[in-house]
Design a protein around this motif. Structure first.
Motif, PDB file in Angstrom:
ATOM      1  N   SER A  54       0.858  -1.178   0.000  1.00  0.00           N
ATOM      2  CA  SER A  54       0.000   0.000   0.000  1.00  0.00           C
ATOM      3  C   SER A  54       0.893   1.227   0.000  1.00  0.00           C
ATOM      4  O   SER A  54       1.601   1.475   0.980  1.00  0.00           O
ATOM      5  CB  SER A  54      -0.909   0.024   1.233  1.00  0.00           C
ATOM      6  N   SER A 103       5.806   3.360   2.796  1.00  0.00           N
ATOM      7  CA  SER A 103       4.703   2.530   2.313  1.00  0.00           C
ATOM      8  C   SER A 103       4.583   1.294   3.195  1.00  0.00           C
ATOM      9  O   SER A 103       5.550   0.865   3.824  1.00  0.00           O
ATOM     10  CB  SER A 103       4.941   2.105   0.861  1.00  0.00           C
ATOM     11  N   GLN A 140      -1.604   8.038   5.699  1.00  0.00           N
ATOM     12  CA  GLN A 140      -2.607   7.666   4.706  1.00  0.00           C
ATOM     13  C   GLN A 140      -1.933   6.829   3.626  1.00  0.00           C
ATOM     14  O   GLN A 140      -0.812   7.131   3.212  1.00  0.00           O
ATOM     15  CB  GLN A 140      -3.227   8.916   4.073  1.00  0.00           C
ATOM     16  N   TYR A 141      -2.624   5.783   3.167  1.00  0.00           N
ATOM     17  CA  TYR A 141      -2.080   4.864   2.179  1.00  0.00           C
ATOM     18  C   TYR A 141      -3.030   4.752   0.984  1.00  0.00           C
ATOM     19  O   TYR A 141      -4.234   4.854   1.139  1.00  0.00           O
ATOM     20  CB  TYR A 141      -1.856   3.474   2.782  1.00  0.00           C
ATOM     21  N   GLY A 142      -2.456   4.523  -0.181  1.00  0.00           N
ATOM     22  CA  GLY A 142      -3.242   4.281  -1.384  1.00  0.00           C
ATOM     23  C   GLY A 142      -3.757   2.855  -1.378  1.00  0.00           C
ATOM     24  O   GLY A 142      -3.502   2.083  -0.445  1.00  0.00           O
ATOM     25  N   PRO A 143      -4.472   2.480  -2.439  1.00  0.00           N
ATOM     26  CA  PRO A 143      -5.014   1.121  -2.513  1.00  0.00           C
ATOM     27  C   PRO A 143      -3.910   0.063  -2.565  1.00  0.00           C
ATOM     28  O   PRO A 143      -2.857   0.276  -3.159  1.00  0.00           O
ATOM     29  CB  PRO A 143      -5.824   1.116  -3.809  1.00  0.00           C
ATOM     30  N   ALA A 144      -4.168  -1.059  -1.928  1.00  0.00           N
ATOM     31  CA  ALA A 144      -3.197  -2.158  -1.892  1.00  0.00           C
ATOM     32  C   ALA A 144      -3.077  -2.802  -3.268  1.00  0.00           C
ATOM     33  O   ALA A 144      -4.062  -2.961  -3.984  1.00  0.00           O
ATOM     34  CB  ALA A 144      -3.625  -3.191  -0.862  1.00  0.00           C
ATOM     35  N   THR A 145      -1.841  -3.146  -3.628  1.00  0.00           N
ATOM     36  CA  THR A 145      -1.577  -3.839  -4.885  1.00  0.00           C
ATOM     37  C   THR A 145      -0.627  -4.994  -4.616  1.00  0.00           C
ATOM     38  O   THR A 145       0.108  -4.997  -3.632  1.00  0.00           O
ATOM     39  CB  THR A 145      -0.931  -2.906  -5.934  1.00  0.00           C
TER      40      THR A 145
END
Length: 91
Positions: free
Chosen positions: A2, A57, A13-18
């Protein structure tokens, strides 16, 4: 993984998990963080050069252990006949 996108009043704050295809090296070594301090890295993974993985991250390893990115280093060989990759050092 993330990607870290910043801090808010409620914490990081984190972006969508990949899912990132990579080579994982579980080896403990001393590395320098972005602020110049020496820290102990417990693992390093090597991914495609176009992978987006900023410092701080959140990463979940195949074992289920969650960890944080210390630094992501671009290893771009350009036109040289060497493998180009992103080296990601984990806390």
């Amino acid at each position: 993984m993330s990607p870290y996108i910043g801090d808010s009043a409620y914490g990081p704050q984190y972006g969508p998990a990949t899912t990132v295809r990579c080579f994982l090296d579980d080896q403990t070594r001393t590395v320098r963080a972005a602020d110049g301090q020496e820290v102990t890295s417990t693992s390093t993974f090597y991914a495609q050069l176009d992978t987006v993985c900023p410092a701080e991250s959140r990463v979940t390893l195949p074992s289920g252990r969650q960890t944080t990115v210390i630094a992501a280093l671009r290893r771009d060989g350009g036109k040289l006949p060497v493998p180009s990759h992103l080296e990601v050092q984990l806390l």
